[in-house]
Design a protein around this motif. Sequence first.
Motif, mmCIF file in Angstrom:
data_model
loop_
_atom_site.group_PDB
_atom_site.id
_atom_site.type_symbol
_atom_site.label_atom_id
_atom_site.label_comp_id
_atom_site.label_asym_id
_atom_site.label_seq_id
_atom_site.Cartn_x
_atom_site.Cartn_y
_atom_site.Cartn_z
ATOM 1 N N LEU A 105 5.704 -5.506 -1.026
ATOM 2 C CA LEU A 105 5.046 -5.583 0.280
ATOM 3 C C LEU A 105 4.039 -6.728 0.320
ATOM 4 O O LEU A 105 3.875 -7.372 1.370
ATOM 5 C CB LEU A 105 4.362 -4.251 0.603
ATOM 6 C CG LEU A 105 5.290 -3.096 0.986
ATOM 7 C CD1 LEU A 105 4.484 -1.812 1.196
ATOM 8 C CD2 LEU A 105 6.096 -3.418 2.242
ATOM 9 N N CYS A 106 3.360 -6.993 -0.799
ATOM 10 C CA CYS A 106 2.450 -8.145 -0.852
ATOM 11 C C CYS A 106 3.234 -9.436 -0.617
ATOM 12 O O CYS A 106 2.806 -10.317 0.147
ATOM 13 C CB CYS A 106 1.736 -8.210 -2.196
ATOM 14 S SG CYS A 106 0.651 -6.820 -2.568
ATOM 15 N N HIS A 162 -1.483 -4.672 -0.541
ATOM 16 C CA HIS A 162 -0.682 -3.456 -0.496
ATOM 17 C C HIS A 162 -0.583 -2.888 -1.905
ATOM 18 O O HIS A 162 -1.000 -3.532 -2.871
ATOM 19 C CB HIS A 162 0.718 -3.736 0.061
ATOM 20 C CG HIS A 162 0.742 -4.043 1.516
ATOM 21 N ND1 HIS A 162 0.482 -5.304 2.020
ATOM 22 C CD2 HIS A 162 0.987 -3.257 2.593
ATOM 23 C CE1 HIS A 162 0.559 -5.279 3.342
ATOM 24 N NE2 HIS A 162 0.863 -4.053 3.716
ATOM 25 N N ASP A 167 1.968 2.736 3.921
ATOM 26 C CA ASP A 167 2.716 1.541 4.299
ATOM 27 C C ASP A 167 4.181 1.657 3.900
ATOM 28 O O ASP A 167 4.504 2.155 2.819
ATOM 29 C CB ASP A 167 2.125 0.304 3.617
ATOM 30 C CG ASP A 167 0.717 0.017 4.074
ATOM 31 O OD1 ASP A 167 0.544 -0.358 5.238
ATOM 32 O OD2 ASP A 167 -0.217 0.185 3.264
ATOM 33 N N THR A 197 -3.862 -1.453 -5.982
ATOM 34 C CA THR A 197 -3.686 -2.601 -5.095
ATOM 35 C C THR A 197 -3.920 -3.901 -5.846
ATOM 36 O O THR A 197 -3.188 -4.879 -5.666
ATOM 37 C CB THR A 197 -4.641 -2.502 -3.894
ATOM 38 O OG1 THR A 197 -4.439 -1.261 -3.226
ATOM 39 C CG2 THR A 197 -4.407 -3.638 -2.909
#
Length: 315
Positions: free
Chosen positions: A54-55, A49, A270, A92
């Motif tokens: 979020l990761c 992400h 996302d 990313t």
Amino acid sequence: MIIIIGAGICGLATAYELLRRGERAIVVERGEPFSEQSVGLARIFRIAHQRPALCDLAMRARAGWQRWETELGVGRLLGAEGFIAAGDQEDTAAAMTAADAAFSWLDRADIKSRIPFVAAPWDTGMLDPLGGSLRIRRALNALARRVDIHRGEAVGLADDGSVNFADGTVLQGDRVLVCAGVQTPALFGPLDIDFGPHTRFTYEGADAVGAACLSAPEGYGLPLGSTGRWAFGQEVPDADTVRALFPSLTPVSQVDCVTVRAPWLDSGGDGWTVAQRGRVVAFVGSNLMKFGPLLGELLARSALNDELASELLLS
């Protein structure tokens, strides 16, 4: 009693997690369960992400999918195909590094080796080795068999937890969770979100079993479990682009659903937003399937307490 409006991944996962905790919950659904934003056979799972948070959450969600494989007893739910983010992925990569998540760089030949039927136009890409294809129909069917689903169309709700239905009936909940996709703002109120059309085609003509999942400027693709078919989604369908990318494939079916547009999403589309008013919690977002088990835990925790789980507050 906790009332959950919407039998997609978030509603079903939350009801299941509440059930595991010995709590009573019912899921209210106006149509067929998981037939709107959660429709389809499979989805992409990825750690990759553009935000470290979020990761981190995706790594926790991956453990949740593995737990579901054991608990639900329906076979594999998360494939080991890997995920390729094609093109420039510096943002990313920075997020993955900050989250201490593994990745490696690919060139055009590497991409071709992992997706043999793609005519790759990208000079570079990034491999997320923990990514893969989620067997979501299998998971959602298993969840739906375990939770209490009531058919009905909610048309209004109050801060005290009462829900009004189109047939004139009213249910009173200790808490209400609204995760009804496009209907969530209509029931709860403005959430700074718009919805637009989205199309995902299924293709055959090459054996896609074992092929890596893909995200690229042109769209996203994934193998559909053990069917040998390949799905490719685009916000605006462009048949010429897809033919150029996958010259050996032929479309055989399509799924029409929605895409989410909101200022709180990252540039990859996302994210989510959550709001609380009285006994009511509203939750809506984009690309949520991969976080399903974790979101179920976090939303269940929020439904049982007066405060939202801190991990839900991304901003």
